[in-house]
Design an enzyme around this catalytic site. Structure first.
Site, PDB file in Angstrom:
ATOM      1  N   SER A   1      46.538  30.914  53.000  1.00 11.43           N
ATOM      2  CA  SER A   1      45.683  31.273  54.122  1.00 11.43           C
ATOM      3  C   SER A   1      45.036  32.636  53.868  1.00 11.43           C
ATOM      4  CB  SER A   1      46.506  31.223  55.407  1.00 11.43           C
ATOM      5  OG  SER A   1      45.698  31.092  56.531  1.00 11.43           O
TER       6      SER A   1
ATOM      7  N   ASP B   1      41.755  20.769  56.925  1.00  3.31           N
ATOM      8  CA  ASP B   1      42.471  21.981  57.306  1.00  3.31           C
ATOM      9  C   ASP B   1      41.778  22.611  58.513  1.00  3.31           C
ATOM     10  OD1 ASP B   1      43.414  24.699  57.454  1.00  3.31           O
ATOM     11  OD2 ASP B   1      44.060  24.556  55.366  1.00  3.31           O
TER      12      ASP B   1
ATOM     13  N   HIS C   1      47.255  22.545  57.619  1.00  8.42           N
ATOM     14  CA  HIS C   1      46.870  23.812  57.010  1.00  8.42           C
ATOM     15  C   HIS C   1      47.625  24.050  55.708  1.00  8.42           C
ATOM     16  CE1 HIS C   1      45.442  27.806  56.590  1.00  8.42           C
ATOM     17  NE2 HIS C   1      46.525  28.416  57.024  1.00  8.42           N
TER      18      HIS C   1
END
Length: 559
Positions: free
Chosen positions: A268, A500, A528
């Site tokens: 991320s 995502d 994700h």
């Protein structure tokens, strides 16, 4: 405001504890943070939950129109730093770490010194918390593997102790020293602080879909109070928590650990941190995995609009699954995802007018803002969908908001005693320093509302107003959108998941096209990030790269 991060919990190893607000001891014990709800835990090696976002960011399509829309917003390229270490920084690069037990079996902790201001090292030091778990063998040691779960604001040390150091494949843990450093301003590393717990309770329940000027003023007042609190705590620190500075800290750590090149897995926001490192130090890149990639070339407004659409994409997937099940509170067979979205939006409007009891010992009721955050928290991982169905059923049909409040508390890292970690404070501090604000004031948000509502009929309005947070920040931004090419770097693996919600697939496509040595690895799935989420195809490709240096074949896709 939401977070760009991936955080996994695991039943193995103790949960960290957090020092009291204002403490400057980066290794002080940490009190337990919000208990992870059992329904959030995914199956597979991760055994936990991902959470992510910025001031709120979306979707992942591969159509030609989407690719045209995602053309880079910036042409400036991040310039590499000189290969030689400036003499003023040399003492930091040759320091010796003093390792000590830090309460988690098998892990050691230390404190790294770095300059608060790399442009003026004489201005003082910042102390950064580091943890490691040494390679266990057998097999030849491959050096250190630094891990970061994202955020900004997620504790890398918590991630190491709760997941990476015990949940990564045994062969990787056997051959790498597993290492984590909480970035500056985060958790144990001189944490940014902004509001006390009671004020945070007020902030998290503030109406993010204001209906009139009075509610707009109330929202702006909360953003101002949040920003002023951050500025009052430590204004010098607030000027030096950028991604660029955190990436430079990583290079100091690399040298102090004795590694010629940096090996790194970032998820991320951690992908932005890793890509920035590659841009600044391309010749020192080892094996870098960037999972759930950020696109550094986009403006804050574009990032937020993209992520808004991403959460809509995730909700559409959830709704399609939900209406086929007997326990779906949003409709039954024949209900379209759009109709399910209408039902959810109607529920949110009812919460706005009539909050639902939760049984919370502090007397909190489920208001629209907390209910929305609870739903968004479950969008990161389809493993949380059963819990979300149950929580929505309880709130919509039984007037019981406890389930959605629990999901929201998990997202904000609010524990059962009502204490918040510094996650949200660090998140805002880094985001507001890295890029100019998405909006200058309420009028700019109102002008953008049609675009955000189009991106997500369910979440768009709230996410647009959430993007106003940096408008009142007490420190001017030091960053701008830019491309990262990292010319001369060793092969870098960029991983993107096609649906995502928090880091859209097109961001991974864009970052991979920018980095001169990137290989894009695609996961055709919901949720994700990709690594450790149950795909043998993804995991074996990344494991082979980390163990043998062999990047995935070009165009590799897994499902």
């Amino acid at each position: 405001m939401y977070i760009r991060r991936a955080l996994r919990s695991t039943s193995q190893g103790p949960r960290g504890s957090r020092s009291p607000r204002g403490s400057r001891d980066p290794q002080a014990p940490r009190l337990p943070v919000a208990t992870r709800v059992a329904g959030l835990a995914r199956t597979g090696r991760a055994g936990g939950v991902f959470l992510a976002a910025a001031a709120l960011l979306v979707s992942a399509c591969s159509s030609a129109s989407t690719q045209r829309q995602s053309a880079p917003a910036a042409n400036t390229v991040l310039a590499a730093l000189p290969r030689s270490t400036p003499s003023a920084l040399a003492p930091y690069y040759v320091q010796k770490l003093t390792w000590r037990d830090c309460g988690a079996p098998g892990f050691q902790c230390a404190t790294l010194k770095a300059p608060l201001d790399y442009a003026d090292p004489s201005a003082g030091d910042i102390r950064l918390a580091v943890a490691r778990k040494k390679a266990t063998g057998p097999g030849s040691r491959l050096g250190s593997l630094l891990v970061n779960p994202g955020g900004p604001g997620g504790s890398a040390i918590d991630y190491l102790q709760q997941f990476a150091g015990v949940g990564y494949p045994a062969e990787i843990r056997a051959r790498y020293d597993m290492v984590a450093m909480d970035p500056r301003g985060v958790a144990r590393s001189e944490p940014v602080e902004c509001l006390d717990d009671r004020d945070m309770d007020t902030f998290t329940k503030t109406d993010m879909t204001p209906d009139d000027r009075a509610e707009i003023n109330a929202l702006v007042g909360e953003f101002r109070k949040f920003a002023e609190g951050c500025g009052a705590h430590d204004p010098r620190l607030l000027r030096h928590v950028s991604t660029m500075e955190a990436a430079r800290d990583m290079d100091v750590l690399r040298a102090v650990l004795g590694d010629q090149r940096l090996n790194y897995v970032g998820a991320s926001y951690g992908t932005l941190l890793g890509a920035t490192y590659a841009g600044l130090f391309p010749g020192r890149v080892g094996r870098l995995v960037l999972d759930g990639a950020m696109d550094p070339s986009l403006s804050s407004r574009r990032l937020n609009l993209d992520q808004t659409a991403g959460f809509e994409t995730a909700f559409q997937s959830f709704a399609e699954d939900c209406v086929r099940r007997s326990d779906c509170p949003l409709g039954g067979p024949g209900t379209t995802p759009a109709q399910a979205g209408d039902h959810l939006a109607t529920f949110f409007r009812k919460l706005d007018a009539h909050p639902v009891p939760t049984g919370d010992p502090d007397g909190r009721r489920l208001v629209e803002a907390l209910g929305t955050t609870g739903v968004i928290a479950a969008m990161y991982d389809q493993g949380a969908w059963p819990q979300l169905r149950a929580a929505l059923t309880a709130a919509m049909k039984k007037n019981d908001g406890a389930g959605l409040l629990s999901l929201s508390d998990t997202y904000y890292e609010r524990d059962t005693r009502g204490h918040y970690s510094n996650l949200m404070f660090a998140n805002a501090a880094v985001n507001c320093l890295d890029l100019p604000p998405a909006f200058s004031g309420p009028a700019a948000v109102e002008e953008a509302l049609p675009a955000f509502r189009k991106a997500s009929p369910v979440f768009g309005e709230g996410l647009a107003w959430a993007s106003l947070n940096c408008a009142y920040w007490p420190v001017k931004p030091t960053g701008e959108p830019h491309r990262i090419e990292a010319r001369g770097a060793a092969p870098i693996v960029v991983v993107g998941t096609t649906r995502d919600p928090a880091t859209p697939y097109r961001w991974a496509q864009s970052l991979a096209s920018q980095l001169s040595s990137a290989r894009l690895l695609t996961f055709v799935a919901d949720g994700h990030t990709a690594y450790g989420r149950g795909s043998r195809c993804i995991d074996s490709a990344i494991d082979a790269y980390l163990l043998h240096g062999t990047p995935p074949t070009r165009g590799k896709r897994c499902s």
